[in-house]
Scaffold this active site. Structure first.
Site, PDB file in Angstrom:
ATOM      1  CE  LYS A  66      -4.048  -2.073   2.097  1.00  0.00           C
ATOM      2  NZ  LYS A  66      -5.141  -1.965   3.067  1.00  0.00           N
ATOM      3  CG  ASN A  87      -7.753   0.981  -0.583  1.00  0.00           C
ATOM      4  OD1 ASN A  87      -7.847   2.097  -1.105  1.00  0.00           O
ATOM      5  ND2 ASN A  87      -8.792   0.323  -0.118  1.00  0.00           N
ATOM      6  CG  ASP A 102      -7.953   0.435   3.295  1.00  0.00           C
ATOM      7  OD1 ASP A 102      -8.768  -0.363   2.792  1.00  0.00           O
ATOM      8  OD2 ASP A 102      -6.721   0.332   3.144  1.00  0.00           O
ATOM      9  NE  ARG A 150       4.333  -5.004  20.906  1.00  0.00           N
ATOM     10  CZ  ARG A 150       4.542  -6.001  20.054  1.00  0.00           C
ATOM     11  NH1 ARG A 150       4.374  -7.255  20.453  1.00  0.00           N
ATOM     12  NH2 ARG A 150       4.886  -5.763  18.808  1.00  0.00           N
ATOM     13  CB  THR A 151       6.001   0.489  20.768  1.00  0.00           C
ATOM     14  OG1 THR A 151       6.244  -0.917  20.586  1.00  0.00           O
ATOM     15  CG2 THR A 151       7.309   1.239  20.814  1.00  0.00           C
TER      16      THR A 151
HETATM   17  P1  ATR Z   1      -0.459  -2.826  10.214  1.00  0.00           P
HETATM   18  O1  ATR Z   1       0.012  -2.022   9.038  1.00  0.00           O
HETATM   19  O2  ATR Z   1      -1.225  -4.053   9.834  1.00  0.00           O
HETATM   20  O3  ATR Z   1      -1.188  -2.006  11.219  1.00  0.00           O
HETATM   21  P2  ATR Z   1       2.084  -2.755  11.609  1.00  0.00           P
HETATM   22  O4  ATR Z   1       2.381  -1.409  11.052  1.00  0.00           O
HETATM   23  O5  ATR Z   1       3.171  -3.764  11.606  1.00  0.00           O
HETATM   24  O6  ATR Z   1       0.871  -3.447  10.871  1.00  0.00           O
HETATM   25  O7  ATR Z   1       1.530  -2.564  13.102  1.00  0.00           O
HETATM   26  C1  ATR Z   1       1.219  -3.625  13.906  1.00  0.00           C
HETATM   27  C2  ATR Z   1       0.532  -3.124  15.175  1.00  0.00           C
HETATM   28  O8  ATR Z   1       0.196  -4.273  15.976  1.00  0.00           O
HETATM   29  C3  ATR Z   1       1.402  -2.244  16.065  1.00  0.00           C
HETATM   30  O9  ATR Z   1       0.577  -1.355  16.767  1.00  0.00           O
HETATM   31  C4  ATR Z   1       2.017  -3.288  17.016  1.00  0.00           C
HETATM   32  O10 ATR Z   1       2.491  -2.765  18.239  1.00  0.00           O
HETATM   33  P3  ATR Z   1       4.000  -2.189  18.350  1.00  0.00           P
HETATM   34  O11 ATR Z   1       3.984  -0.842  17.690  1.00  0.00           O
HETATM   35  O12 ATR Z   1       4.253  -2.138  19.804  1.00  0.00           O
HETATM   36  O13 ATR Z   1       4.873  -3.188  17.622  1.00  0.00           O
HETATM   37  C5  ATR Z   1       0.823  -4.173  17.257  1.00  0.00           C
HETATM   38  N1  ATR Z   1       1.157  -5.505  17.747  1.00  0.00           N
HETATM   39  C6  ATR Z   1       1.681  -6.525  17.035  1.00  0.00           C
HETATM   40  N2  ATR Z   1       1.842  -7.618  17.812  1.00  0.00           N
HETATM   41  C7  ATR Z   1       1.380  -7.286  19.057  1.00  0.00           C
HETATM   42  C8  ATR Z   1       1.261  -7.975  20.305  1.00  0.00           C
HETATM   43  N3  ATR Z   1       1.636  -9.252  20.426  1.00  0.00           N
HETATM   44  N4  ATR Z   1       0.734  -7.303  21.356  1.00  0.00           N
HETATM   45  C9  ATR Z   1       0.331  -6.011  21.240  1.00  0.00           C
HETATM   46  N5  ATR Z   1       0.426  -5.309  20.088  1.00  0.00           N
HETATM   47  C10 ATR Z   1       0.946  -5.929  19.018  1.00  0.00           C
END
Ligand code: ATR
Length: 270
Positions: A66, A87, A102, A150-151
């Site tokens: 994307k 998209n 989206d 999480r972060t």
């Molecule tokens: P997308 O484009 O599908 O949103 P991404 O940019 O890789 O994918 O983002 C993934 C999201 O899922 C992030 O918010 C990630 O948290 P972090 O920024 O802390 O990495 C979150 N995520 C992935 N695995 C996780 C887990 N086990 N617990 C909590 N959050 C998770």
């Protein structure tokens, strides 16, 4: 003349877009086909040029392209520019126009349940690409937004971006808090739940008036959504978002209203 459409990504084997759009063609009598093509990253430019050369009217773009497709396009709509992600692509007078449906598709899907979003409070779990598109669209619809991740630094970056657009936005770690009683809408945007894993967060204490959405649609009910339902909340999975982003793509390509009922029926029963 027959029109051609597609979705490109990697993987695309499980994409429901062909079923949904083909049902629309059957309903309206449009002479068109919708295919899916798995593309390797090094072949993306050639794939885009190939679709154009073959006379495709337009195509959808899914994970992981994307953002990566943008350098190969001639122009972007305001929605695509704002989200930095595409998209939907349309070939218009030989030029490739990138668009994004989206976020608006997500807003349309929740407005079936919460028609008036202005001034209401949304909590978004996650701060990745999906969260960003949804947050920008909810902000545009007038919602106040809390991003929990999480972060937390990533949540902060997104909240600061929203604030710069005059949206009331805040951020924090993904944990319980007083937001549970205050949220009108909670949106789960991470991939946690795809394989039945459980988020490190419980919704215990949530107001039962809240609408809880998980953008995952397979499984139809993630453990997160199941907990929300057991706590008395209204719930939605990601199929509505998929439907409405597809309908908006149809409208962008063809300039006519999408046959929503036929597309929905194909998605839910197909
Ligand atoms: P997308 O484009 O599908 O949103 P991404 O940019 O890789 O994918 O983002 C993934 C999201 O899922 C992030 O918010 C990630 O948290 P972090 O920024 O802390 O990495 C979150 N995520 C992935 N695995 C996780 C887990 N086990 N617990 C909590 N959050 C998770």
């Amino acid at each position: 003349m027959e029109q051609h459409f597609a979705v490109i990504g990697n993987p695309v084997g499980h994409s429901l877009s062909p079923i949904m759009h083909e049902a629309g063609y059957a309903q309206t009598g449009l002479a068109a086909h919708y295919q899916r093509f798995q593309v390797e990253e090094g072949d993306l430019r050639q794939a885009v040029n190939g679709l154009k050369a073959l006379g495709f009217t337009g195509w959808n773009v899914t994970v992981p392209y994307k953002e990566k497709i943008i350098p190969f396009l001639d122009e972007l709509t305001p929605e695509a520019r704002l989200t930095g992600a595409v998209n939907t692509v349309k070939v218009l007078n030989g030029r490739l126009v990138g668009h994004n449906t989206d976020g608006a598709g997500f807003v349309r899907s929740i407005q079936q349940v919460l028609p008036d979003l202005t001034g209401k409070k949304a909590v978004i779990l996650g701060a990745g690409g999906a969260a960003r598109g949804i947050a920008l669209s909810l902000a545009k619809a007038g919602m106040e937004i809390l991003i929990l991740n999480r972060t937390p630094e990533r949540a902060q970056a997104l909240a600061v971006e929203l604030q710069a657009q005059n949206t009331r936005a805040d951020w924090g770690e993904m944990q319980a808090g007083k937001w549970l009683q205050e949220a009108d809408l909670v949106v789960q945007t991470t991939s946690v739940g795809l394989h039945d894993e459980v988020l490190p967060l419980s919704l215990q204490g949530i107001a039962s008036e809240a609408l809880v959405v998980d953008i995952i649609f397979s499984p139809a009910e993630t453990p997160f959504l199941c907990e929300a339902r057991n706590l008395g909340c209204r719930t939605l999975n990601g199929l509505g978002m998929l439907l409405h982003q597809g309908a908006l793509a149809w409208e962008f390509w063809l300039g006519t209203p999408a046959p929503l009922a036929a597309m929905e029926e194909a998605l839910y029963n197909g």
